[in-house]
Design an enzyme around this catalytic site. Structure first.
Site, PDB file in Angstrom:
ATOM      1  N   GLY A  11       0.796  -1.220  -0.009  1.00 35.84           N
ATOM      2  CA  GLY A  11      -0.023  -0.021   0.114  1.00 35.84           C
ATOM      3  C   GLY A  11       0.871   1.380  -0.161  1.00 35.84           C
ATOM      4  O   GLY A  11       1.547   1.493   1.100  1.00 35.84           O
ATOM      5  N   GLY A  15       0.200   6.229   4.886  1.00 25.19           N
ATOM      6  CA  GLY A  15       0.909   5.384   5.996  1.00 25.19           C
ATOM      7  C   GLY A  15       2.029   4.659   5.316  1.00 25.19           C
ATOM      8  O   GLY A  15       3.274   4.792   5.868  1.00 25.19           O
ATOM      9  N   GLU A 171     -17.966  18.987   1.129  1.00 21.38           N
ATOM     10  CA  GLU A 171     -17.136  19.616   0.209  1.00 21.38           C
ATOM     11  C   GLU A 171     -17.700  19.203  -1.270  1.00 21.38           C
ATOM     12  O   GLU A 171     -17.854  20.392  -2.054  1.00 21.38           O
ATOM     13  CB  GLU A 171     -15.686  19.072   0.300  1.00 21.38           C
ATOM     14  CG  GLU A 171     -15.065  19.493   1.625  1.00 21.38           C
ATOM     15  CD  GLU A 171     -13.932  18.869   2.131  1.00 21.38           C
ATOM     16  OE1 GLU A 171     -13.222  19.466   2.725  1.00 21.38           O
ATOM     17  OE2 GLU A 171     -13.534  17.697   1.481  1.00 21.38           O
TER      18      GLU A 171
END
Lengths: 422, 422
Positions: A11, A15, A171
């Site tokens: 990934g 992170g 938003e």
């Protein structure tokens, strides 16, 4: 290089990248695997969906970020499982990649609370493709309304529903309303785009649950000033190509956007460890997968608490803090230094924008709203983008919109060129 | 407004827009119909396909261009036929739109010379989607090569074939070779991207037939300096997912790009008038559809000659000249002024770039090549873009590439995330 301690990171989100950055100079080799070739700056993805910025302004090829770190190998591949006994991850296609330490940072996607059949009609917003899908549908709805002769269908085409009133939903609704009411009216001849309805639906009692009540109330008033209809306290019970049912009431609305739930990636299932309701791996404060000393789980696919039980939120700063923490743990292990203490999340605050001129900032003790908050929000987001090129490009797109009122990236692309008519 | 003379323009390419621009202030109302919501600056499309610039930098929403001209209505729709008796065009879906004067500027697409089955494996380059498809395939080939363990398959993945050596083929091959040999090597760990082969195939006796022989020869040498293998005089006889057959020789090449033939849109067939081999409507020097006094055909879908028989080339300046000419004819008709004489094409010159530093310019008497030609090419293209935003954005992308050697838009997006493996 080949005999170094091998860290495999799955990934390349906030992170994963922070972890790789934190291991710079450590005696390791790193394999970073992602399904996509790019890291995505998700906090601005809603601006791609609403035509304010272009896709390439908020996405970077992951391997390009590590071109100067020969110990980092980037692979484009989809991980389908982990064999903790053999210490390998398996890629789609069957290839196995061995690790000494494994870090799963595989993120989350949207969830439809058991109604996956809603996904085709109410797309969520997690990837660049999602953003261009939403952009296409919003723009096509106006185009089809301009062609449509039946006033009932025309109004259904001009009704936009955003489901879920967290920051993303707020938003999206704000910018769609601004587009309809301010950007587009001079461009259409047969319809008045100011007749468009933008509905923001929230099942919970109020919008922006992560913010203080007064800031959420301010955001609600600002949304209404932009022409958004805010409906709280009633869940969506059905989504179809024709419209949305809110509680018992059907609203004819041809464009739906899903900003409600998240579902973690299956990292917990790969490891056979406990998961929470959203599928996140339940972890202790060491961020280790229970029972696996050499596997860490970070970011949106991890369920961690702080301050005596509050859940760490699924936002970029949390993932980055976890990535940095695990990098420290790995460094300490390899050098034999004292291990860092438990992971402790520091909540830096919550931000959300309403349209192109207002924002709210909730730093706990310090709260702020309005135009100045928007500027702080904007500067913070440009600062967090990667590299001069993107900072400059996003700043230029915003500056252009600010100056001209025009949006930069109003393109209808990809397949669905014309949606089915009745 | 409704009783004004109604000009219907089909196609918002260079010809269609020039026509609408030329009718500014005339006592007409205009309906401009296009299948896409954007005008596309095709001369730079190859740069999107090769990751140098972003999609939104060379595409503009058509209706936005005419927001200040209330007499212009823009419709997103696909025309499926013309009823010249009833004076209507028919849209997909059945809607009929009446006209007083009709201008067909519907362009062309790529042609596979009777081998339409090659299209899925050898995409052409006419739309933004084509460009992102080619971009995705080129980038994915490198990614898959990095994962691949079989050296034979790896080399097939690292072999790129561009079919057709007009300006587009030359431009594509040059940038792909630069990417492989200069931009990417530092980012891969398992493969050496400098081992990549880029093959440019041309059935005709030399590349760049529209240019003088010495300029074409210079371009060939520059391509070879960038590492492109140029093969002229032999046609491609088969294209598959595994590779390409050039004459009798099969070359394992997983990425093919088609830059060879064009096929006009079916405007001639809608009108039942004579067409040439490429499907273009054969017209006289008045650009009128033979037998139809109120229908004009312009741009890539028109077959017109100049200077005693030479075909007007299918390039932007030709379409623009035709659009401007027809606008004058319509104005003269409406004002009762003297009709302009026959359309006479003025050939302004041919330009092509080879990689990021060299170009050739053929203005007939005046010829030029090398780095200065590249700058002239670049400035000319920025000048012809529409609006400050795009000029600035493209200039910034180029400047950035020039400075850093990095490309702006190296994104793999859309469906085909991982292509079939063997």
């Amino acid at each position: 290089m080949q005999d170094r301690h091998h860290v495999v990171v799955v990934g390349g989100g906030f992170g994963g990248l922070q972890l790789v950055n934190g291991l710079a100079g450590a005696p390791v080799r790193i394999t970073l695997i992602d399904r996509r070739n790019h890291h995505l700056f998700q906090p601005l993805l809603y601006q791609v969906a609403t035509t304010l910025i272009a896709t390439s302004e908020i996405a970077w090829p992951i391997r390009n970020l590590y071109r100067d770190r020969p110990e980092v190998t980037t692979l484009l591949g989809e991980v389908t499982g982990v064999d903790a006994g053999a210490r390998t991850v398996t890629l789609k296609g069957g290839q196995a990649i061995g690790y000494d330490t494994l870090v799963l940072a595989t993120g989350a996607t949207h969830a439809y609370f058991g109604h996956d059949e809603w996904e085709p009609v109410a797309p969520g917003l997690k990837t660049l493709e999602d953003a261009t899908t939403i952009r296409r549908r919003v723009l096509l709805a106006f185009e089809q309304a301009e062609l449509e002769e039946d006033p009932v269908i025309r109004q259904a085409l001009l009704t936009f529903t955003v489901i879920g009133a967290g920051p993303t939903g707020v938003e999206l609704a704000g910018i769609i309303a601004e587009m309809a009411h301010r950007t587009l009216p001079s461009e259409f001849r047969r319809i008045d785009t100011r007749q468009a309805r933008v509905i923001l639906v929230e099942a919970g009692p109020r919008i922006l649950a992560a913010f203080s009540e007064d800031l959420a109330e301010y955001a609600r008033r600002e949304l209404e000033r932009l022409g958004v209809e805010v409906r709280t306290g009633t869940p969506v019970t059905a989504c179809t190509a024709q419209g949305v049912t809110i509680g018992e009431t059907f609203v004819a609305s041809r464009t739906l956007v899903w900003a409600a739930g998240v579902q973690a990636s299956p990292a917990a299932r790969w490891l056979g460890i406990a998961e929470d309701r959203a599928g996140r791996a339940i972890l202790g404060a060491d961020l280790k997968a229970p029972g696996h000393d050499d596997i860490f789980v970070i970011g949106d696919t991890a369920s961690v608490t702080y301050d005596g039980g509050k859940p760490v939120p699924g936002i970029a700063p949390a993932a980055k803090q976890q990535g940095a923490y695990v990098a420290k743990v790995i460094r300490a292990r390899l050098s034999g230094a004292k291990q860092p203490g438990d992971f402790r999340y520091r909540h830096q605050g919550s931000l959300a924008t309403i349209g192109r001129r207002a924002a709210i900032i909730d730093f706990g003790r310090f709260k702020m709203k309005g135009a100045l908050a928007w500027w702080i929000w904007g500067i913070a987001h440009i600062y967090f983008l990667i590299g001069t090129r993107s900072r400059f490009a996003v700043a230029w797109s915003w500056f252009w919109t600010y100056l001209s009122g025009q949006h930069s990236a109003r393109l209808i692309t990809q397949k669905e060129t014309v949606r089915e008519k009745d």
